[in-house]
Design a protein around this motif. Structure first.
Motif, PDB file in Angstrom:
ATOM      1  N   TRP A  37     -56.053  21.750  62.867  1.00  0.00           N
ATOM      2  CA  TRP A  37     -54.858  21.070  63.372  1.00  0.00           C
ATOM      3  C   TRP A  37     -54.484  19.961  62.392  1.00  0.00           C
ATOM      4  O   TRP A  37     -55.300  19.524  61.583  1.00  0.00           O
ATOM      5  CB  TRP A  37     -55.105  20.491  64.771  1.00  0.00           C
ATOM      6  CG  TRP A  37     -56.329  19.637  64.849  1.00  0.00           C
ATOM      7  CD1 TRP A  37     -57.593  20.036  65.172  1.00  0.00           C
ATOM      8  CD2 TRP A  37     -56.422  18.234  64.535  1.00  0.00           C
ATOM      9  NE1 TRP A  37     -58.457  18.983  65.093  1.00  0.00           N
ATOM     10  CE2 TRP A  37     -57.768  17.860  64.700  1.00  0.00           C
ATOM     11  CE3 TRP A  37     -55.509  17.268  64.145  1.00  0.00           C
ATOM     12  CZ2 TRP A  37     -58.219  16.564  64.491  1.00  0.00           C
ATOM     13  CZ3 TRP A  37     -55.949  15.968  63.930  1.00  0.00           C
ATOM     14  CH2 TRP A  37     -57.291  15.632  64.108  1.00  0.00           C
ATOM     15  N   ASN A  38     -53.251  19.521  62.461  1.00  0.00           N
ATOM     16  CA  ASN A  38     -52.765  18.399  61.659  1.00  0.00           C
ATOM     17  C   ASN A  38     -51.985  17.475  62.574  1.00  0.00           C
ATOM     18  O   ASN A  38     -51.383  17.924  63.551  1.00  0.00           O
ATOM     19  CB  ASN A  38     -51.865  18.873  60.514  1.00  0.00           C
ATOM     20  CG  ASN A  38     -52.668  19.587  59.449  1.00  0.00           C
ATOM     21  OD1 ASN A  38     -53.561  19.003  58.853  1.00  0.00           O
ATOM     22  ND2 ASN A  38     -52.376  20.861  59.240  1.00  0.00           N
ATOM     23  N   GLY A  39     -52.004  16.190  62.234  1.00  0.00           N
ATOM     24  CA  GLY A  39     -51.300  15.248  63.088  1.00  0.00           C
ATOM     25  C   GLY A  39     -50.782  14.048  62.337  1.00  0.00           C
ATOM     26  O   GLY A  39     -51.210  13.755  61.213  1.00  0.00           O
ATOM     27  N   GLU A  40     -49.839  13.387  62.969  1.00  0.00           N
ATOM     28  CA  GLU A  40     -49.290  12.129  62.465  1.00  0.00           C
ATOM     29  C   GLU A  40     -49.430  11.091  63.570  1.00  0.00           C
ATOM     30  O   GLU A  40     -49.113  11.368  64.728  1.00  0.00           O
ATOM     31  CB  GLU A  40     -47.822  12.285  62.078  1.00  0.00           C
ATOM     32  CG  GLU A  40     -47.618  13.225  60.905  1.00  0.00           C
ATOM     33  CD  GLU A  40     -46.149  13.366  60.515  1.00  0.00           C
ATOM     34  OE1 GLU A  40     -45.303  12.635  61.076  1.00  0.00           O
ATOM     35  OE2 GLU A  40     -45.861  14.221  59.666  1.00  0.00           O
ATOM     36  N   LEU A  41     -49.924   9.916  63.188  1.00  0.00           N
ATOM     37  CA  LEU A  41     -50.158   8.844  64.142  1.00  0.00           C
ATOM     38  C   LEU A  41     -49.562   7.558  63.599  1.00  0.00           C
ATOM     39  O   LEU A  41     -49.848   7.173  62.460  1.00  0.00           O
ATOM     40  CB  LEU A  41     -51.658   8.664  64.373  1.00  0.00           C
ATOM     41  CG  LEU A  41     -52.100   7.519  65.285  1.00  0.00           C
ATOM     42  CD1 LEU A  41     -51.598   7.747  66.713  1.00  0.00           C
ATOM     43  CD2 LEU A  41     -53.615   7.386  65.269  1.00  0.00           C
ATOM     44  N   VAL A  42     -48.729   6.912  64.400  1.00  0.00           N
ATOM     45  CA  VAL A  42     -48.139   5.623  64.046  1.00  0.00           C
ATOM     46  C   VAL A  42     -48.443   4.669  65.187  1.00  0.00           C
ATOM     47  O   VAL A  42     -48.199   4.990  66.357  1.00  0.00           O
ATOM     48  CB  VAL A  42     -46.613   5.740  63.831  1.00  0.00           C
ATOM     49  CG1 VAL A  42     -45.994   4.376  63.595  1.00  0.00           C
ATOM     50  CG2 VAL A  42     -46.301   6.687  62.672  1.00  0.00           C
ATOM     51  N   ILE A  43     -48.995   3.495  64.836  1.00  0.00           N
ATOM     52  CA  ILE A  43     -49.390   2.524  65.858  1.00  0.00           C
ATOM     53  C   ILE A  43     -48.680   1.200  65.621  1.00  0.00           C
ATOM     54  O   ILE A  43     -48.679   0.674  64.511  1.00  0.00           O
ATOM     55  CB  ILE A  43     -50.917   2.293  65.842  1.00  0.00           C
ATOM     56  CG1 ILE A  43     -51.640   3.589  66.193  1.00  0.00           C
ATOM     57  CG2 ILE A  43     -51.301   1.183  66.818  1.00  0.00           C
ATOM     58  CD1 ILE A  43     -53.137   3.499  66.069  1.00  0.00           C
ATOM     59  N   ASP A  44     -48.095   0.677  66.690  1.00  0.00           N
ATOM     60  CA  ASP A  44     -47.528  -0.677  66.690  1.00  0.00           C
ATOM     61  C   ASP A  44     -48.325  -1.455  67.728  1.00  0.00           C
ATOM     62  O   ASP A  44     -48.120  -1.296  68.927  1.00  0.00           O
ATOM     63  CB  ASP A  44     -46.044  -0.634  67.054  1.00  0.00           C
ATOM     64  CG  ASP A  44     -45.372  -1.995  66.935  1.00  0.00           C
ATOM     65  OD1 ASP A  44     -46.064  -3.030  67.101  1.00  0.00           O
ATOM     66  OD2 ASP A  44     -44.161  -2.026  66.698  1.00  0.00           O
ATOM     67  N   GLN A  45     -49.265  -2.274  67.259  1.00  0.00           N
ATOM     68  CA  GLN A  45     -50.135  -3.001  68.191  1.00  0.00           C
ATOM     69  C   GLN A  45     -49.369  -4.017  69.027  1.00  0.00           C
ATOM     70  O   GLN A  45     -49.713  -4.252  70.182  1.00  0.00           O
ATOM     71  CB  GLN A  45     -51.263  -3.700  67.430  1.00  0.00           C
ATOM     72  CG  GLN A  45     -52.297  -2.734  66.880  1.00  0.00           C
ATOM     73  CD  GLN A  45     -53.497  -3.457  66.319  1.00  0.00           C
ATOM     74  OE1 GLN A  45     -54.128  -4.244  67.033  1.00  0.00           O
ATOM     75  NE2 GLN A  45     -53.815  -3.209  65.061  1.00  0.00           N
ATOM     76  N   GLU A  46     -48.357  -4.631  68.450  1.00  0.00           N
ATOM     77  CA  GLU A  46     -47.576  -5.642  69.171  1.00  0.00           C
ATOM     78  C   GLU A  46     -46.690  -5.011  70.237  1.00  0.00           C
ATOM     79  O   GLU A  46     -46.531  -5.550  71.325  1.00  0.00           O
ATOM     80  CB  GLU A  46     -46.714  -6.449  68.184  1.00  0.00           C
ATOM     81  CG  GLU A  46     -47.510  -7.319  67.246  1.00  0.00           C
ATOM     82  CD  GLU A  46     -48.201  -8.462  67.972  1.00  0.00           C
ATOM     83  OE1 GLU A  46     -47.559  -9.095  68.832  1.00  0.00           O
ATOM     84  OE2 GLU A  46     -49.387  -8.688  67.695  1.00  0.00           O
ATOM     85  N   THR A  47     -46.097  -3.872  69.903  1.00  0.00           N
ATOM     86  CA  THR A  47     -45.185  -3.186  70.820  1.00  0.00           C
ATOM     87  C   THR A  47     -45.594  -1.724  70.904  1.00  0.00           C
ATOM     88  O   THR A  47     -45.074  -0.878  70.171  1.00  0.00           O
ATOM     89  CB  THR A  47     -43.721  -3.309  70.334  1.00  0.00           C
ATOM     90  OG1 THR A  47     -43.442  -4.677  70.041  1.00  0.00           O
ATOM     91  CG2 THR A  47     -42.747  -2.796  71.380  1.00  0.00           C
ATOM     92  N   PRO A  48     -46.563  -1.387  71.774  1.00  0.00           N
ATOM     93  CA  PRO A  48     -47.063  -0.017  71.847  1.00  0.00           C
ATOM     94  C   PRO A  48     -45.967   1.034  72.047  1.00  0.00           C
ATOM     95  O   PRO A  48     -46.129   2.178  71.607  1.00  0.00           O
ATOM     96  CB  PRO A  48     -48.017  -0.054  73.044  1.00  0.00           C
ATOM     97  CG  PRO A  48     -48.493  -1.469  73.088  1.00  0.00           C
ATOM     98  CD  PRO A  48     -47.293  -2.292  72.674  1.00  0.00           C
TER      99      PRO A  48
END
Length: 191
Positions: A53-64
């Motif tokens: 599988w392949n994935g993309e993950l983007v995280i905004d800790q301040e504004t989930p």
């Protein structure tokens, strides 16, 4: 006076905390597992996994809510640790791998539900059928990775779907319609 005010403003802006922005992460596939389980005839729980599988993950800790995840799964990588069952699941009674080689999940919303928990809703597509799915996510750790010395995140995510919603209703209700999907992963900040 104007120069002094400009200098004070410049120092104040430089000292102000930076506004957090969404950050991309790369999955560490050596520490990630995409699995599923279902009840077999009321006697046992059968487990399986998808190895490719392949994935993309983007995280905004301040504004989930600004965070996102997407996964594309090679369905032919299905492994239940029993070859004959794998071939049956890949065939026309279930996944129809030749006609539908991939399954996908694309998040549509991320909501913080607790100190270390999230609800991640999105579109799950299996066999060309798209249905809403919501993963309950527990953040195990987020911070500097002790070995890699870069920002990292680790989490466990689960959801329950009905396989009949995706055109896989063979043996229902004897073999459970409800299938638990679990995704446990570590990810490192992208370079």
């Amino acid at each position: 006076m104007i120069r002094l005010s400009a200098a004070v403003l410049a120092v104040a802006l430089a000292a102000a905390p930076a506004i957090a922005e969404p950050v991309a992460y790369d999955f560490d596939k050596s520490h990630a597992n995409l699995t599923f389980s279902y009840n077999h005839l009321g006697y046992s729980t059968t487990d399986g996994r998808f190895g490719d599988w392949n994935g993309e993950l983007v995280i905004d800790q301040e504004t989930p809510a600004n965070s996102s995840i997407s996964l594309t799964v090679n369905v032919d990588s299905l492994d239940t640790f029993w070859g004959e069952r794998d071939q049956h699941l890949k065939g026309s009674d279930f996944f129809e791998v030749t006609a539908h080689p991939t399954a996908t999940f694309v998040s549509t919303s991320v909501e913080k539900t607790g100190e270390k928990t999230l609800s991640v809703a999105g579109d799950l597509t299996i066999k060309g059928v798209t249905k809403p799915a919501t993963f309950d996510v527990t953040i195990n750790a987020i911070g500097e990775h002790p070995m890699e010395k870069v920002p990292a995140v680790g989490f466990d995510a689960t959801t329950v779907v009905k396989r009949s919603d995706f055109g896989m209703d063979m043996f229902v209700p004897f073999v459970s319609d409800e299938v638990t999907i679990s995704f446990s992963a570590e990810a490192l900040q992208a370079k």
